[in-house]
Design an enzyme around this catalytic site. Sequence first.
Site, PDB file in Angstrom:
ATOM      1  N   TRP A 101      -0.649  44.362 -45.026  1.00  0.00           N
ATOM      2  CA  TRP A 101      -1.220  43.095 -45.495  1.00  0.00           C
ATOM      3  C   TRP A 101      -2.137  43.317 -46.692  1.00  0.00           C
ATOM      4  CZ3 TRP A 101       1.862  39.624 -44.127  1.00  0.00           C
ATOM      5  CH2 TRP A 101       2.389  39.560 -42.829  1.00  0.00           C
ATOM      6  N   ASP A 171      -9.866  39.627 -45.369  1.00  0.00           N
ATOM      7  CA  ASP A 171      -8.824  38.979 -44.557  1.00  0.00           C
ATOM      8  C   ASP A 171      -9.139  39.337 -43.106  1.00  0.00           C
ATOM      9  OD1 ASP A 171      -6.551  38.327 -43.104  1.00  0.00           O
ATOM     10  OD2 ASP A 171      -5.151  39.428 -44.392  1.00  0.00           O
ATOM     11  N   LYS A 195      -3.145  33.997 -35.295  1.00  0.00           N
ATOM     12  CA  LYS A 195      -3.325  35.242 -34.556  1.00  0.00           C
ATOM     13  C   LYS A 195      -4.280  35.014 -33.387  1.00  0.00           C
ATOM     14  CE  LYS A 195      -0.653  37.049 -37.517  1.00  0.00           C
ATOM     15  NZ  LYS A 195      -0.912  37.696 -38.776  1.00  0.00           N
TER      16      LYS A 195
HETATM   17  C1  LIG Z   1      -0.298  37.829 -40.055  1.00  0.00           C
HETATM   18  C2  LIG Z   1      -1.207  38.315 -41.106  1.00  0.00           C
HETATM   19  C3  LIG Z   1      -1.088  37.877 -42.431  1.00  0.00           C
HETATM   20  C4  LIG Z   1      -0.006  36.929 -42.894  1.00  0.00           C
HETATM   21  O1  LIG Z   1      -0.237  35.681 -42.383  1.00  0.00           O
HETATM   22  P1  LIG Z   1       0.686  34.417 -42.810  1.00  0.00           P
HETATM   23  O2  LIG Z   1      -0.121  33.283 -42.271  1.00  0.00           O
HETATM   24  O3  LIG Z   1       1.999  34.607 -42.161  1.00  0.00           O
HETATM   25  O4  LIG Z   1       0.782  34.402 -44.289  1.00  0.00           O
HETATM   26  C5  LIG Z   1      -2.013  38.338 -43.346  1.00  0.00           C
HETATM   27  N1  LIG Z   1      -2.990  39.188 -42.976  1.00  0.00           N
HETATM   28  C6  LIG Z   1      -3.125  39.627 -41.718  1.00  0.00           C
HETATM   29  C7  LIG Z   1      -4.229  40.556 -41.368  1.00  0.00           C
HETATM   30  C8  LIG Z   1      -2.239  39.208 -40.738  1.00  0.00           C
HETATM   31  O5  LIG Z   1      -2.368  39.649 -39.482  1.00  0.00           O
END
Ligand SMILES: *Cc1c(COP(=O)(O)O)cnc(C)c1O
Length: 361
Positions: A101, A171, A195
């Site tokens: 990511w 993030d 998540k």
């Molecule tokens: C799942 C995830 C993403 C991507 O998320 P989307 O909403 O599918 O774009 C980005 N960063 C992390 C840490 C993730 O777990």
Amino acid sequence: MSRVFNFSAGPAVLPEEVLKEAAAEMLDYNGTGMSVMEMSHRSKAYQEIIQTAEKDLRDLMNIPDNYKVLFLQGGASQQFAMIPMNLMKNKVADYIITGQWAKKAFKEAQMYGKARAVASSEDKTFSYIPDCSDLDIDDDADYVYICENNTIYGTKFKTLPNTKGKTLVADVSSCFLSEPVDVSKYGVIYGGVQKNVGPAGVVIVIIREDLITEDTLDGTPTMLKYKIHADNDSLYNTPPAYGIYICGKVFKWLKKMGGLGAMKEHNEKKAAILYDYLDQSKLFKGTVVKEDRSLMNVPFVTGDEELDAKFVKEAKAAGFENLKGHRSVGGMRASIYNAMPIEGVEKLVDFMKKFEAENVK
Ligand SMILES: *Cc1c(COP(=O)(O)O)cnc(C)c1O
């Protein structure tokens, strides 16, 4: 009806209580005679839903007044572009690469300016967090970027990097609301909610006000400007209304559970059950260094691909879903987010012990 124990990395398990409440309100929300899905986002009922959600999130995270909370769409992945488009005034940004990511975010930023990788753990399949106490941060860096919890690899920053005074952007998709955070240490905290917080379709961005400006990169689409969403309280266009409503219910649930301090204790207790077992198992082992272990995503392997596949299959038949590891790592991964009950982890460990006894000769 029987519900499985769902160890999916995302979209993932939600509190059963929240789902039941939403079900009860499905046809008639609070005397409006309609579902939240059917109401105008400009209606009084919806205004109250989104404003209460924001207030509860501010309470939970203790968000300072000089930060805006934005409820946006496009997933965490859209932020990979929005961040450089809105923050790269000098067109320089430093990225710490701790997994897929972070790498995707880094690649996206390279399209807009000089994005530099100042640390990486790719040499050992992202199984650790690099030392970030004294990095070569560019004097002109507009921000330093991290992925705080690495969903795929199961690592987490236990201390934040030394950004040498530069704005920290994080993030937190897979550790959102799993423990208390000091928001003031960040310029931007963001996460896709699917998540640990709610249904897919909502991304929450918590951003310090001075970072919200008109001065975005040339050609930045209106919908990708933080300012437009901040000026309109996330109602510039139709927001992901139902998703925000569910997030609001999860915030209430978290408050009822005792807030983020209590959640952290609960999550530590839960993760310890699984890690303690992995540390003494003769069959399974964890794949990341101990000091960087995530409380949310726990990858493990047997070292034998066929045995891994057999385990995933038998676990599924026993009611433990989505234990297969990410396609880039293999093996298994148990995601044990806030809403996974302790009982789910205890039963999983019992099942692993039984599998170990049957398969270690
Ligand atoms: C799942 C995830 C993403 C991507 O998320 P989307 O909403 O599918 O774009 C980005 N960063 C992390 C840490 C993730 O777990």
